[in-house]
Design an enzyme around this catalytic site. Sequence first.
Site, PDB file in Angstrom:
ATOM      1  N   VAL A 170      31.430  38.491  46.250  1.00  0.00           N
ATOM      2  CA  VAL A 170      32.808  38.553  46.590  1.00  0.00           C
ATOM      3  C   VAL A 170      33.037  38.628  45.521  1.00  0.00           C
ATOM      4  O   VAL A 170      32.370  38.135  44.707  1.00  0.00           O
ATOM      5  CB  VAL A 170      32.375  37.252  47.277  1.00  0.00           C
ATOM      6  CG1 VAL A 170      33.857  36.543  47.173  1.00  0.00           C
ATOM      7  CG2 VAL A 170      32.595  37.196  49.173  1.00  0.00           C
ATOM      8  N   SER A 230      34.990  39.498  38.893  1.00  0.00           N
ATOM      9  CA  SER A 230      33.642  40.595  37.743  1.00  0.00           C
ATOM     10  C   SER A 230      33.089  39.853  37.032  1.00  0.00           C
ATOM     11  O   SER A 230      32.395  40.212  35.959  1.00  0.00           O
ATOM     12  CB  SER A 230      34.661  41.441  36.126  1.00  0.00           C
ATOM     13  OG  SER A 230      35.689  42.036  37.082  1.00  0.00           O
ATOM     14  N   ARG A 231      33.384  38.901  37.818  1.00  0.00           N
ATOM     15  CA  ARG A 231      31.609  37.616  37.348  1.00  0.00           C
ATOM     16  C   ARG A 231      31.986  37.300  35.938  1.00  0.00           C
ATOM     17  O   ARG A 231      30.586  36.598  35.589  1.00  0.00           O
ATOM     18  CB  ARG A 231      29.828  38.762  37.359  1.00  0.00           C
ATOM     19  CG  ARG A 231      30.201  38.998  38.590  1.00  0.00           C
ATOM     20  CD  ARG A 231      29.934  38.193  39.511  1.00  0.00           C
ATOM     21  NE  ARG A 231      29.346  38.967  41.041  1.00  0.00           N
ATOM     22  CZ  ARG A 231      29.372  38.415  42.081  1.00  0.00           C
ATOM     23  NH1 ARG A 231      31.047  38.581  41.913  1.00  0.00           N
ATOM     24  NH2 ARG A 231      29.505  39.289  43.432  1.00  0.00           N
ATOM     25  N   LEU A 232      33.376  36.938  35.470  1.00  0.00           N
ATOM     26  CA  LEU A 232      33.552  36.528  34.286  1.00  0.00           C
ATOM     27  C   LEU A 232      33.764  34.475  34.521  1.00  0.00           C
ATOM     28  O   LEU A 232      34.826  34.060  34.353  1.00  0.00           O
ATOM     29  CB  LEU A 232      34.675  36.868  33.233  1.00  0.00           C
ATOM     30  CG  LEU A 232      34.298  38.205  32.994  1.00  0.00           C
ATOM     31  CD1 LEU A 232      34.932  38.388  32.097  1.00  0.00           C
ATOM     32  CD2 LEU A 232      32.218  38.488  31.860  1.00  0.00           C
TER      33      LEU A 232
END
Length: 513
Positions: free
Chosen positions: A307, A489-491
Amino acid sequence: MRTVIRRRVTRMISAFLFQPPLPISPKHQYSLLPLTTTQRFLTASHSFRTLSTKSIPNMQDSASVSYLSQREAAEIDETLMGPLGFSVDQLMELAGLSVATSVAEVYKPSEYSRVLAICGPGNNGGDGLVAARHLHHFGYKPSICYPKRTSKSLYTGLVTQLESLSVPFVSLEDLPENLSEDFDVIIDAIFGFSFHGAPRPPFDAIIRRLQTLQKRPVIVSVDIPSGWHVEEGDHEGGGIKPDMLVSLTAPKLCAKSFSGPHHFLGGRFVPPSVAEKYKLELPSYPGTSMCVRIGKPPKVDISAMRVNYVSPELLEDQVESDPVLQFRKWFDEAVAAGLRETNAMALSTTNKDRKPSSRMVLLKGFDENGFVWFTNYESKKGSDLSENPFAALLFYWEDMNRQVRIEGPVERISEEESENYYHSRPRGSQIGAIVSKQSSVVPGRHVLYDEYEELTKKYSDGSVIPKPKNWGGFRLKPNLFEFWQGQPSRLHDRLQYSLQEGNPAWIIRRLAP
Ligand SMILES: Cc1cc2nc3c(=O)[nH]c(=O)nc-3n(C[C@H](O)[C@H](O)[C@H](O)COP(=O)(O)O)c2cc1C
């Protein structure tokens, strides 16, 4: 006068109830499995068989659902709108709401907000208009394509309601060439169960366009995939292939050939008398939901599940300096957002051999002194904690993209606190705590039931049920917190609070995601 009317209505209803039912052949049966979340799964599977039996549900059992022929569906509709006193508007509202809630179960507005409802000239089109209105209120951005309007006040009213919400109506000519660029979901509300023959213009051309769609937009068909034969399904092949079918009242025979991943039923208005008369096998609806999944949930490629989180940033200068206050803030927000079991947390312990073990428990209180839960002291977790009195707690509030980790030493709470909480619980749970020698091997479920029944009888006079000595609370005194907020973006944001020896002030540090 009123008495005469009431008598007449009573006569009509009894005439309906005592009429012989239309035969619904057993061939119209199909296996059925319930909903997406664990809790839903439990609730729904509980009640699948309750129409005809009061037996204790078995989660492994598959149950069955009835399928209706075109004639049966029409007769049930007439019955609902005749002797049973429903109006068309009411049934349409319930149907549209069921469609909207089914869509919302699977296609979240964060990813599938742009909805196009293509509405036919009849009741199915009306269901689509109502569904679009509800989806608007659920946070989607619906548009409507309604090429053959009717002048009946029911329909003009639905159009006015949508216009008052500024929901755009798009003409056929203005529909974009490439539907996938502008829409995430198409509601196919063109033809319903009274459809016969071949689709006529302009719907034949629209259906052809839907047939060519690939992955996006997904197609949600209302009761009947438009263009399909109501009983034989896509008998010529090449018809539309909806990703979701929302059957209304009960699935029609064509639904047997539906092979898409999501089949839902919306019919939480069918009175038991109708279900009984037509020998309808229908699942129960979980909680307050207007829809229930039928058929197997889709197989998923776990490695491809991801997600993209979109959330407000979690910044150092915005958080509380005290992590318990920060936890309180997030906990209250999760409760306010209506999340289920906000207080459910994973508890991880280790034994003397340093082997870890996790399970869910319910948080029952927290303050600056620690986080409390209750359990059996002789359970696996109880024994782990006596061997190594340190633990980790984990909360995951999925709908808010938030996770909280808490770690620290654990101790038993006082007997008095445990007594107070034990006696605040429902009597059934108090007896359950006596019956369950938690984590020990049980020869069979009947052993638990027998003892439960015996104790229920014993305490049926309302006398105090004594708390077992081995049951009580634990308190974890945190020395570490981490607040995690999912970001694109997984940040992700990760703010860790830790204590240093001899210093009561919490140190806040950002960790790499
Ligand atoms: C949502 C949820 C909440 C639970 N809450 C508790 C609880 O508060 N206390 C408890 O002893 N078990 C609770 N359980 C059951 C535990 O997960 C576990 O099965 C049980 O405590 C035995 O664990 P153990 O053998 O590791 O000690 C809960 C389970 C779930 C899924």
